[in-house]
Design a protein around this motif. Sequence first.
Motif, PDB file in Angstrom:
ATOM      1  N   ILE A  15       0.850  -1.188   0.000  1.00  0.00           N
ATOM      2  CA  ILE A  15       0.000   0.000   0.000  1.00  0.00           C
ATOM      3  C   ILE A  15       0.886   1.238   0.000  1.00  0.00           C
ATOM      4  N   ALA A  20      -3.353   6.875   1.093  1.00  0.00           N
ATOM      5  CA  ALA A  20      -4.412   5.858   0.978  1.00  0.00           C
ATOM      6  C   ALA A  20      -5.523   6.150   1.985  1.00  0.00           C
ATOM      7  N   VAL A  24      -9.727   2.074   2.672  1.00  0.00           N
ATOM      8  CA  VAL A  24      -8.945   1.144   1.850  1.00  0.00           C
ATOM      9  C   VAL A  24      -8.061   0.286   2.747  1.00  0.00           C
ATOM     10  N   VAL A  28      -8.233  -3.844   3.303  1.00  0.00           N
ATOM     11  CA  VAL A  28      -7.051  -4.684   3.076  1.00  0.00           C
ATOM     12  C   VAL A  28      -6.690  -5.456   4.341  1.00  0.00           C
ATOM     13  N   ILE A  83      -1.573  -1.167  -4.035  1.00  0.00           N
ATOM     14  CA  ILE A  83      -2.693  -0.231  -3.963  1.00  0.00           C
ATOM     15  C   ILE A  83      -2.091   1.169  -4.036  1.00  0.00           C
ATOM     16  N   PRO A 103      -7.292   3.213  -5.243  1.00  0.00           N
ATOM     17  CA  PRO A 103      -8.219   3.210  -4.106  1.00  0.00           C
ATOM     18  C   PRO A 103      -9.699   3.347  -4.501  1.00  0.00           C
ATOM     19  N   PHE A 147     -13.662  -0.512  -4.727  1.00  0.00           N
ATOM     20  CA  PHE A 147     -12.348  -1.003  -4.310  1.00  0.00           C
ATOM     21  C   PHE A 147     -12.459  -2.405  -3.709  1.00  0.00           C
ATOM     22  N   LEU A 151     -10.572  -5.631  -5.205  1.00  0.00           N
ATOM     23  CA  LEU A 151      -9.622  -6.358  -4.363  1.00  0.00           C
ATOM     24  C   LEU A 151     -10.002  -7.830  -4.272  1.00  0.00           C
TER      25      LEU A 151
END
Length: 166
Positions: A15, A20, A24, A28, A83, A103, A147, A151
């Motif tokens: 990341i 970010a 997000v 994650v 990311i 993102p 997002f 992902l």
Amino acid sequence: MSNEKLASKPPTIWIDADAAPRDVKEIVFKASARLHLQVRLVANQSIGVPNASGRVQSIAVPYGANCADRYIVENAVPNDLAITADIPLAAALVDKGVHVIEPRGDVLDGSNVKSRLASRDLLDAARGSGMEISGPRPYSMKDKAAFASALDRILTKLIRKKDTSN
């Protein structure tokens, strides 16, 4: 590391953490806990991480232009996932075989990253010449959902790829 070893190792999630959104990172972290994946948050300062059995690590790089970007490019390997909203970083990672998600949920790959980079460079030149151009819109629930979906799709693909290579 050989291509066979790279294909069999679980992906690390990188990341670009300076900018970010919190949402997000939280998405994650949950995916990391569920799938037992390593996460590396790279920024110019230490970023708080959850207690995740050592899977989530904050990496503080020296303060300076593109230091975090260089660290990610130097350490990410093919089939890792990054990311970032930084298009030049995304282009460098795609060239290395790293999967990239913005993102807001856009997946960047060989089919679109060069055109996104050209658009970014054009806007940067316009700003540099004094033209006023609005910035990005605020991060929304729609962006968060996009997002999370992107992902999930990419991690599913990467984990299936890893499982079939074993």
